[in-house]
Write an enzyme that holds these catalytic residues in place. Sequence first.
Site, short mmCIF file in Angstrom:
data_model
loop_
_atom_site.label_atom_id
_atom_site.label_comp_id
_atom_site.label_asym_id
_atom_site.label_seq_id
_atom_site.Cartn_x
_atom_site.Cartn_y
_atom_site.Cartn_z
N GLU A 86 -7.02 4.74 7.85
CA GLU A 86 -6.75 6.16 7.56
C GLU A 86 -7.95 6.82 6.90
OE1 GLU A 86 -3.12 5.30 5.54
OE2 GLU A 86 -2.14 4.87 7.45
N GLY A 97 3.02 -1.10 4.33
CA GLY A 97 3.08 0.33 3.98
C GLY A 97 4.52 0.74 3.73
N ASN A 104 0.87 -1.18 0.00
CA ASN A 104 0.00 0.00 0.00
C ASN A 104 0.90 1.23 0.00
OD1 ASN A 104 -1.82 2.03 0.46
ND2 ASN A 104 -2.48 1.32 2.48
N TRP A 105 0.97 1.89 -1.16
CA TRP A 105 1.86 3.05 -1.29
C TRP A 105 1.22 4.31 -0.71
CZ3 TRP A 105 4.09 2.52 -7.00
CH2 TRP A 105 4.93 1.39 -7.05
#
Length: 248
Positions: free
Chosen positions: A94, A232, A8-9
């Site tokens: 998030e 991440g 997950n960028w």
Amino acid sequence: MSPLIIANWKMKLGLDESRLLAQAVKKIPTGSTEVVICPSFPSLTTVSAVLARSRFALGAQDCFWEPHGAYTGAVSPETLHEIGCRYVIVGHSERRQYLGETDEMVHRKVAAALSAGLVPIICVGETFEQRQTGHQDYALIQQTSRALEGIALTEDQQLIVAYEPVWVIGTGQAINPDQAQTAHQVIRQTLIDLFPLTLVTENIRIIYGGSVDSGNVADFVRLEHTAGVLVGNASLDAGAFAALIRSV
Ligand code: 13P
């Protein structure tokens, strides 16, 4: 089933940075590991072109719950599919925290992603406060069941539940694998209450996310009922990500 690593960028890379990282990542040997790269929306088409005909699959970080219409700024799962995505993250903490994403919205996104032919990666996880007050299991059961109640999963569809304890994301300090194992058992039991056991076993994968790196990844992927990891920070550098894939 081969282990699954999802990168997950987040919103951490610009367009050029995403293209350069995708070009570097494409050269990493993956062995039997399945790797999914989830760039930001604006980078999806570029990264999709870079990763085309490679062993790396493409995922998005979010989607809307309608296929088209007057929804300014939203992106449909159908468009993501057209771009080349096979996966989509929904309900990341998030988004729940900063954008007010609710369990109901997550539920609608899961249904929409499935009907567009995408594999939803549903993020669930307790906050530090929920953990401290003994509400961890409750939070996991609520988030998982609200996301999935009433979803008629068919034999040709898959989904992924990612357990991400909110309080360890981005800290560099993952939880103890035993704690992840306990949480995964709670999630698995919730899934068994919702779906036939064969679907839970064959079509649904549970993965761990939260400060995973090359030093700890092996401890998570070897857990029972744990199919892989959601990564991440350690996915943002090709060298670090290669080391992580090697450790798996
Ligand atoms: P980190 O690996 O940076 O803790 O991020 C985890 C995450 O939120 C992946 O979705």
